[in-house]
Write a protein that holds these residues in place. Sequence first.
Motif, PDB file in Angstrom:
ATOM      1  N   GLN A 256      -3.515  -2.505  -6.561  1.00  0.00           N
ATOM      2  CA  GLN A 256      -3.945  -1.552  -7.585  1.00  0.00           C
ATOM      3  C   GLN A 256      -5.220  -2.026  -8.280  1.00  0.00           C
ATOM      4  OE1 GLN A 256      -2.686   1.514  -8.601  1.00  0.00           O
ATOM      5  NE2 GLN A 256      -4.416   1.596 -10.006  1.00  0.00           N
TER       6      GLN A 256
ATOM      7  N   HIS B 207       0.723   4.133  -2.836  1.00  0.00           N
ATOM      8  CA  HIS B 207       0.078   5.397  -2.519  1.00  0.00           C
ATOM      9  C   HIS B 207       0.997   6.444  -1.880  1.00  0.00           C
ATOM     10  CE1 HIS B 207      -3.906   3.881  -3.540  1.00  0.00           C
ATOM     11  NE2 HIS B 207      -3.594   2.766  -2.900  1.00  0.00           N
ATOM     12  N   GLU B 208       2.146   5.996  -1.356  1.00  0.00           N
ATOM     13  CA  GLU B 208       3.054   6.938  -0.700  1.00  0.00           C
ATOM     14  C   GLU B 208       4.437   6.974  -1.338  1.00  0.00           C
ATOM     15  OE1 GLU B 208       3.115   5.810   3.395  1.00  0.00           O
ATOM     16  OE2 GLU B 208       0.937   6.014   3.650  1.00  0.00           O
TER      17      GLU B 208
ATOM     18  N   TRP C 122       0.836  -1.205   0.000  1.00  0.00           N
ATOM     19  CA  TRP C 122       0.000   0.000   0.000  1.00  0.00           C
ATOM     20  C   TRP C 122       0.872   1.257   0.000  1.00  0.00           C
ATOM     21  CZ3 TRP C 122      -5.082   1.357  -0.349  1.00  0.00           C
ATOM     22  CH2 TRP C 122      -5.422   2.652   0.041  1.00  0.00           C
TER      23      TRP C 122
END
Length: 265
Positions: A49, A28-29, A24
């Motif tokens: 994804q 996302h980061e 994750w």
Amino acid sequence: FSFLLFDAKVSDGGDDSSYIERAWSLLHEDKLPYYQGPGYPIFLSIIVQIFGLNVIALKMFSVACQFGFVWFTYKAFVKRIPYTVLFALISFISFNHFIQYYSGQTFTETFFLFLQSICFYIVFKIIDSIKEGQGLLDDLKENYLKWLLFGLMFVLLSISKSVAIVAIVAVIMYFVLNKNFKQVVFVLVSFFLIRLVYQYISTSLYGPSNSDQFEMILRKELYKKEAGYEDFGGMIDRFFNNFNTYMSLHIYRIMKLRGEAYELI
């Protein structure tokens, strides 16, 4: 058996949920999970994804890796060992509860076994392609795709578990003992070329590694840096202690000859 033993819950082990978190964070980061190896979280991020944080979808990737592990193990060893031995091996890795446990989890073990089986398959294909008296350039021209795939898969193996770097040493030793010195050159060039490309891309996109795996391996206590580092004698002692643990405990557990509650004295 993978489906029969499938567990739709995240375990209480900790590492399996950590791999999901790292996938994750990568997605996302933009944090590449250098710690414990980014190989598995990179592939999990693809599942995240597509399906989001769907535990069943993430675990189905492990089931797919288990199928791949069995298939490439068969392809690697068929016509190389007696069929009785081959099918005993295939049966063991298909039905064994210890291996099948990981096929229903989000630990890295099944993914690693899948990569390892592909590496065996590629190495054997390269061995089959060796021709005595063939020049270096002729050999490279004929087998360059195999060597690119070799470098790619062994780099994936090494970034999935840091200790897997020794797999390259094992392949080199095999070719040296068989006096296939051209292949030693190809092993080193293909692996380090792909590894350098990976290092350049990962550093450019995500910054330098924030986890020195080798430094952590040398610590006397992993989570207490102040305890200092092992010397050569300490590493030898650690090797034999770990060897004793695996040969006297884990192998017997895998073969169901000792219960889970059994401990080394």
